[in-house]
Enzyme design. Structure first.
Site, mmCIF file in Angstrom:
data_model
loop_
_atom_site.group_PDB
_atom_site.id
_atom_site.type_symbol
_atom_site.label_atom_id
_atom_site.label_comp_id
_atom_site.label_asym_id
_atom_site.label_seq_id
_atom_site.Cartn_x
_atom_site.Cartn_y
_atom_site.Cartn_z
ATOM 1 N N GLY A 51 15.924 43.816 -17.293
ATOM 2 C CA GLY A 51 16.548 44.437 -18.453
ATOM 3 C C GLY A 51 17.642 45.408 -18.051
ATOM 4 O O GLY A 51 18.044 45.490 -16.885
ATOM 5 N N ASP A 52 18.100 46.161 -19.023
ATOM 6 C CA ASP A 52 19.202 47.097 -18.798
ATOM 7 C C ASP A 52 18.873 48.172 -17.768
ATOM 8 O O ASP A 52 19.765 48.677 -17.088
ATOM 9 C CB ASP A 52 19.617 47.749 -20.129
ATOM 10 C CG ASP A 52 18.469 48.496 -20.792
ATOM 11 O OD1 ASP A 52 17.329 47.991 -20.783
ATOM 12 O OD2 ASP A 52 18.716 49.591 -21.338
ATOM 13 N N ARG B 108 12.315 38.253 -15.825
ATOM 14 C CA ARG B 108 13.239 38.929 -16.750
ATOM 15 C C ARG B 108 13.604 40.312 -16.197
ATOM 16 O O ARG B 108 12.742 41.073 -15.795
ATOM 17 C CB ARG B 108 12.603 39.070 -18.132
ATOM 18 C CG ARG B 108 13.532 39.706 -19.191
ATOM 19 C CD ARG B 108 13.311 41.196 -19.348
ATOM 20 N NE ARG B 108 14.093 41.782 -20.435
ATOM 21 C CZ ARG B 108 14.122 43.084 -20.704
ATOM 22 N NH1 ARG B 108 13.401 43.924 -19.995
ATOM 23 N NH2 ARG B 108 14.858 43.549 -21.693
ATOM 24 N N THR C 42 17.504 53.883 -23.101
ATOM 25 C CA THR C 42 16.224 53.227 -23.351
ATOM 26 C C THR C 42 16.318 52.518 -24.693
ATOM 27 O O THR C 42 16.985 53.004 -25.599
ATOM 28 C CB THR C 42 15.070 54.255 -23.373
ATOM 29 O OG1 THR C 42 13.909 53.619 -23.941
ATOM 30 C CG2 THR C 42 15.370 55.496 -24.192
ATOM 31 N N GLY C 43 15.663 51.380 -24.795
ATOM 32 C CA GLY C 43 15.689 50.672 -26.074
ATOM 33 C C GLY C 43 15.758 49.180 -25.888
ATOM 34 O O GLY C 43 15.273 48.649 -24.885
ATOM 35 N N GLY D 170 16.776 46.295 -24.581
ATOM 36 C CA GLY D 170 17.522 46.075 -23.343
ATOM 37 C C GLY D 170 18.586 45.006 -23.450
ATOM 38 O O GLY D 170 19.673 45.139 -22.873
ATOM 39 N N THR E 246 9.828 53.813 -21.557
ATOM 40 C CA THR E 246 10.742 53.782 -20.402
ATOM 41 C C THR E 246 11.119 55.231 -20.078
ATOM 42 O O THR E 246 11.165 56.071 -20.980
ATOM 43 C CB THR E 246 11.998 52.968 -20.790
ATOM 44 O OG1 THR E 246 11.627 51.602 -20.862
ATOM 45 C CG2 THR E 246 13.144 53.139 -19.809
HETATM 46 N N1 ASP Z 1 15.309 48.999 -22.133
HETATM 47 C C1 ASP Z 1 14.029 48.563 -21.634
HETATM 48 C C2 ASP Z 1 14.087 47.078 -21.345
HETATM 49 O O1 ASP Z 1 14.635 46.342 -22.137
HETATM 50 C C3 ASP Z 1 12.898 48.846 -22.581
HETATM 51 C C4 ASP Z 1 12.822 50.251 -23.145
HETATM 52 O O2 ASP Z 1 13.688 51.082 -22.872
HETATM 53 O O3 ASP Z 1 11.840 50.546 -23.843
HETATM 54 O O4 ASP Z 1 13.532 46.657 -20.362
#
Ligand code: ASP
Length: 305
Positions: free
Chosen positions: A204-205, A202, A225-226, A228, A174
């Site tokens: 995400g964050d 879906r 990032t991470g 989500g 990301t």
């Molecule tokens: N945060 C992102 C999500 O959940 C994924 C990521 O940051 O790798 O879509």
């Protein structure tokens, strides 16, 4: 609890930090990912030097990373369970609290540019799916060829996740950016393809102001990032900015955030930030997160993973 690594450095004048996603990047590619971050940060720096706004600079950096097939954003992004691109992106202006975001957007070359157009129009904040695509077309954006944006590597990652019963879909990669100009204006932006093999629809964050992205010039700017789902449940970007407002110094605000997400939910990830005084920082609870940082008062661009 995961080990948290962090870094912080003070700057004067304009400054920029970018990330290329928290995860487990293998050592063969980690260096190249960091160099991609350097390119994005330096392009934003050139723009800031020439007087670009913080929003313009943030978009330049994020678009550079979206166009680089190495990252999970724009070209080369993760695919959903149907083998489709479904983008999340968001951007926020810290001076006005204006924001724009897209969720589950089908193939467009630069999802962050659509999010920015939503911000600039200043009527809605978040548009999703086909509705977001139609809105973008009505504002002059063209749909991209999904086939041209899907890489062999992303197809192979999806096949592996589907073979594994849908598990192990965290792709890393990301991208995000935080920017400050010499007047102290702040912006934050994030863009992703999300999780490999995610269900259709879906979000995400990275699509959500307050979770993946937040900027308030009186306190700070953050791009996350991470994991989500964990970042959404904790409204993570806003929480980090509030930590900064409460006086957390250097990288404390984002380290406290990652500690809380790990302790309460077992979620891992990474964060970049700039506070109102020009302190740039990153922190990660994952093994890697490529990043780069540049500032008017520094003679070099700092890079790592
Ligand atoms: N945060 C992102 C999500 O959940 C994924 C990521 O940051 O790798 O879509």
């Amino acid at each position: 609890m995961a080990k948290i690594e962090s870094w912080a450095k003070r700057s004067e004048g304009w400054s920029v930090v970018v990330h290329g996603g928290a995860g487990e990047v293998p050592s063969e590619t980690a260096g190249r990912q960091a160099e991609g971050c350097r390119e994005a940060a330096e392009r934003a720096a050139v723009a800031l030097r020439a007087g670009a706004s913080v929003l313009e600079a943030a978009c330049i950096a994020v678009q550079c990373l979206e166009d680089n097939p190495m990252y999970n954003a724009g070209t080369g992004a993760a695919l959903n369970e149907a083998g489709e691109l479904s983008f999340d992106a968001s951007i926020m202006c810290g001076a006005t609290l204006r924001a724009g975001a897209v969720g589950a957007l089908p193939a467009f070359q630069n999802p962050i540019a659509v999010a920015r157009a939503i911000l600039e129009e200043d009527r809605w904040v978040l548009l999703c799916g086909e509705g977001a695509a139609k809105w973008a077309e009505s504002r002059g954006f063209s749909r991209a060829s999904a086939q041209a944006m899907i890489t062999e590597a992303s197809r192979a990652r999806l096949s592996a996740v589907l073979r594994n019963g849908g598990h192990g879909g965290w792709a890393g990669g990301t991208v995000g950016c935080v920017v400050r100009d010499a007047q102290g204006h702040l912006a934050a932006a994030t863009s992703t393809g999300g999780i490999v093999g995610k269900p259709i629809g879906r979000m995400g964050d990275s699509a959500l102001i307050g979770a993946g992205t937040y900027a308030d010039h009186s306190a700070g700017a953050v791009s996350n990032t991470g994991d989500g789902e964990a970042f959404m449940r904790t409204v993570a970007a806003k929480m980090a900015v509030e930590n900064m407002r409460a006086g957390a110094s250097k990288s404390e605000a984002i380290v406290m955030l990652l500690e809380e997400i790990d302790r309460r939910l077992g979620g891992l990830g990474g964060t970049i930030s700039i506070d109102a005084l020009g302190v740039l920082a990153w922190a990660r609870s994952t093994r890697t997160m490529s990043w780069a940082a540049a500032a008017e008062s520094w003679t070099e661009t700092f890079v790592g993973y």
